[in-house]
Scaffold this active site. Structure first.
Site, short mmCIF file in Angstrom:
data_model
loop_
_atom_site.label_atom_id
_atom_site.label_comp_id
_atom_site.label_asym_id
_atom_site.label_seq_id
_atom_site.Cartn_x
_atom_site.Cartn_y
_atom_site.Cartn_z
N THR A 97 0.87 -1.18 0.00
CA THR A 97 0.00 0.00 0.00
C THR A 97 0.90 1.23 0.00
O THR A 97 1.63 1.45 0.97
CB THR A 97 -0.89 0.03 1.26
OG1 THR A 97 -1.67 -1.16 1.29
CG2 THR A 97 -1.82 1.24 1.23
N LYS A 114 -7.58 1.58 -2.75
CA LYS A 114 -7.16 1.13 -1.41
C LYS A 114 -7.23 2.27 -0.38
O LYS A 114 -7.74 2.09 0.72
CB LYS A 114 -5.73 0.58 -1.51
CG LYS A 114 -5.08 0.22 -0.19
CD LYS A 114 -5.70 -0.97 0.48
CE LYS A 114 -5.06 -1.23 1.84
NZ LYS A 114 -5.75 -2.26 2.60
N LYS A 164 -0.84 5.39 8.61
CA LYS A 164 -0.11 5.52 7.34
C LYS A 164 -1.09 5.67 6.17
O LYS A 164 -0.95 6.56 5.33
CB LYS A 164 0.76 4.26 7.14
CG LYS A 164 1.48 4.22 5.81
CD LYS A 164 2.02 2.83 5.50
CE LYS A 164 1.59 2.42 4.12
NZ LYS A 164 1.90 1.07 3.74
P1 NAD Z 1 5.85 -6.03 7.22
O1 NAD Z 1 6.65 -4.90 7.76
O2 NAD Z 1 5.49 -7.17 8.08
O3 NAD Z 1 6.60 -6.63 5.91
C1 NAD Z 1 7.37 -5.88 5.03
C2 NAD Z 1 8.63 -6.68 4.74
O4 NAD Z 1 9.40 -6.02 3.76
C3 NAD Z 1 9.52 -6.86 5.97
O5 NAD Z 1 9.74 -8.23 6.23
C4 NAD Z 1 10.81 -6.13 5.58
O6 NAD Z 1 11.97 -6.74 6.09
C5 NAD Z 1 10.75 -6.23 4.07
N1 NAD Z 1 11.56 -5.22 3.40
C6 NAD Z 1 11.63 -3.88 3.66
N2 NAD Z 1 12.50 -3.29 2.81
C7 NAD Z 1 12.99 -4.27 2.03
C8 NAD Z 1 13.94 -4.28 0.97
N3 NAD Z 1 14.56 -3.17 0.57
N4 NAD Z 1 14.22 -5.48 0.38
C9 NAD Z 1 13.60 -6.61 0.79
N5 NAD Z 1 12.70 -6.65 1.79
C10 NAD Z 1 12.40 -5.50 2.39
O7 NAD Z 1 4.54 -5.35 6.59
P2 NAD Z 1 3.18 -6.09 6.15
O8 NAD Z 1 2.23 -6.06 7.29
O9 NAD Z 1 3.53 -7.37 5.49
O10 NAD Z 1 2.65 -5.02 5.09
C11 NAD Z 1 3.19 -4.92 3.79
C12 NAD Z 1 2.34 -3.95 2.99
O11 NAD Z 1 0.99 -4.43 2.94
C13 NAD Z 1 2.28 -2.54 3.58
O12 NAD Z 1 2.30 -1.60 2.55
C14 NAD Z 1 0.93 -2.53 4.33
O13 NAD Z 1 0.39 -1.23 4.43
C15 NAD Z 1 0.11 -3.41 3.42
N6 NAD Z 1 -1.02 -4.09 4.08
C16 NAD Z 1 -0.87 -4.66 5.30
C17 NAD Z 1 -1.96 -5.28 5.91
C18 NAD Z 1 -1.82 -5.92 7.27
O14 NAD Z 1 -2.86 -6.26 7.87
N7 NAD Z 1 -0.62 -6.14 7.78
C19 NAD Z 1 -3.20 -5.31 5.25
C20 NAD Z 1 -3.33 -4.77 3.98
C21 NAD Z 1 -2.22 -4.14 3.40
#
Ligand code: NAD
Length: 299
Positions: A96, A171, A246
């Site tokens: 997102t 979204k 966010k």
């Molecule tokens: P998270 O922080 O658990 O996962 C993100 C991952 O990306 C982490 O493991 C991090 O180490 C990795 N990362 C960051 N920079 C990186 C790079 N340069 N190279 C490789 N890996 C890298 O976050 P999440 O909860 O999985 O959310 C991910 C996205 O999905 C976000 O944009 C969030 O807004 C969206 N989202 C989350 C949810 C939820 O319920 N958690 C729901 C809908 C949408």
């Protein structure tokens, strides 16, 4: 079956990649965190040693990263996805992020003759694990047609929302509505209790009345009526208040660039800001019930 590079194996990315593996695809994944890479291997995937290696391995490359700056870095960097992807690879960003970044990165991919989609999701970690996410997809129809069967392995509802960036637009509008409706539900339940009405009584009435909404009937912020809701486990997430903030900020940014009045969206962003500033960013976003409950009118 496809060979898929998957970058970003966090709370959402890990179960999404696991569902691709279950569907029979090959997944070559990368995350900055070593334990996330190891978890992918335990589930039958292959861990890459860099994002560039994962990008170069896939006929499809999927990313699930925290926010816009990481997406820019991972796609546009000198060793990034656009530089390293196979010439006919399809790129799908499920993070997102802000609409402008989504459109800028897709345009950059287009200049390198690569097809790219923005495909953010709704449904949270539970939906990611169950493979029931909703995908809202922006990009060209041909790219969408190629992506649809892949996304079906991770989601139940897949909607083509129009050209690049439209997935992100959908979204942030969804989450702005959700943030505001969650606060409205909290206020209703707090007021009812102070008027001497029980949580269950208000729920029984409102869940069958005109105020019915998902924040109430799917995710009730008052403990009791919805057993699976985070309110019944101390507001453990779920979807964190920090992530809701966010997304509300992204919505305010988009409202600013389009000169759109969103007074409730702005108020919701302010309230979540105060809640998060008070140290509650790690709680589920429905935990704002506690914050609303502490407030008293000055009048
Ligand atoms: P998270 O922080 O658990 O996962 C993100 C991952 O990306 C982490 O493991 C991090 O180490 C990795 N990362 C960051 N920079 C990186 C790079 N340069 N190279 C490789 N890996 C890298 O976050 P999440 O909860 O999985 O959310 C991910 C996205 O999905 C976000 O944009 C969030 O807004 C969206 N989202 C989350 C949810 C939820 O319920 N958690 C729901 C809908 C949408």
């Amino acid at each position: 079956m496809a060979t898929i590079g998957f970058i970003g194996l966090g709370n959402m990315g890990a179960p999404m990649a696991a569902n691709l593996l279950k569907a029979g695809h090959q997944v070559i994944g990368y995350d900055l965190v070593a334990s996330a890479r190891a978890a992918l291997e335990e589930r039958g995937g292959r861990a890459a040693t860099s994002a560039a290696e994962a990008a170069a391995a896939g006929e499809i490359v999927i990313t699930m990263l925290p926010a816009g700056p990481q997406v820019r870095e991972v796609y546009l960097g000198p060793d990034g996805i656009i530089a390293r992807a196979k010439p006919d690879a399809l790129l799908i960003d499920c993070s997102t992020i802000d609409v402008e970044t989504a459109r800028a990165v897709a345009a950059n991919a287009g200049e390198s003759q690569l097809l790219m989609l923005d495909a953010p999701v709704s449904g949270g970690v539970i939906g990611a694990e169950a493979g029931t996410l909703t995908f809202m997809v922006g990009g060209e129809a041909a790219a969408y047609a190629r992506a649809e069967p892949i996304l079906q392995a991770m989601g139940r509802t897949i909607v083509h929302a129009g050209p690049a960036g439209n997935g992100q637009s959908a979204k942030i509008c969804n989450n702005m509505i959700l943030g505001a409706s969650m606060i409205a539900v909290c206020e209703g339940f707090v007021l009812a209790e102070r008027l001497g009405l029980s949580v269950q009584t208000l729920f029984d009435i409102c869940s069958k009345s005109t105020s019915q909404c998902w924040a109430m009937t799917g995710y009730c912020p008052a403990p009791g009526p919805v057993p699976a809701a985070p309110s019944n486990r101390g507001y453990a997430p779920g979807f964190t208040a920090a992530n809701m903030l966010k997304d509300l900020r992204l919505a305010q940014q988009a409202a600013g660039t389009t000169a759109t009045a969103t007074p409730l969206g702005a108020a919701a962003a302010n309230l979540y800001q105060m809640f998060v500033d008070g140290g509650a960013g790690g709680l589920d976003f429905s935990g704002i019930m506690r914050f609303i409950n502490l407030q008293e009118s000055n009048r």
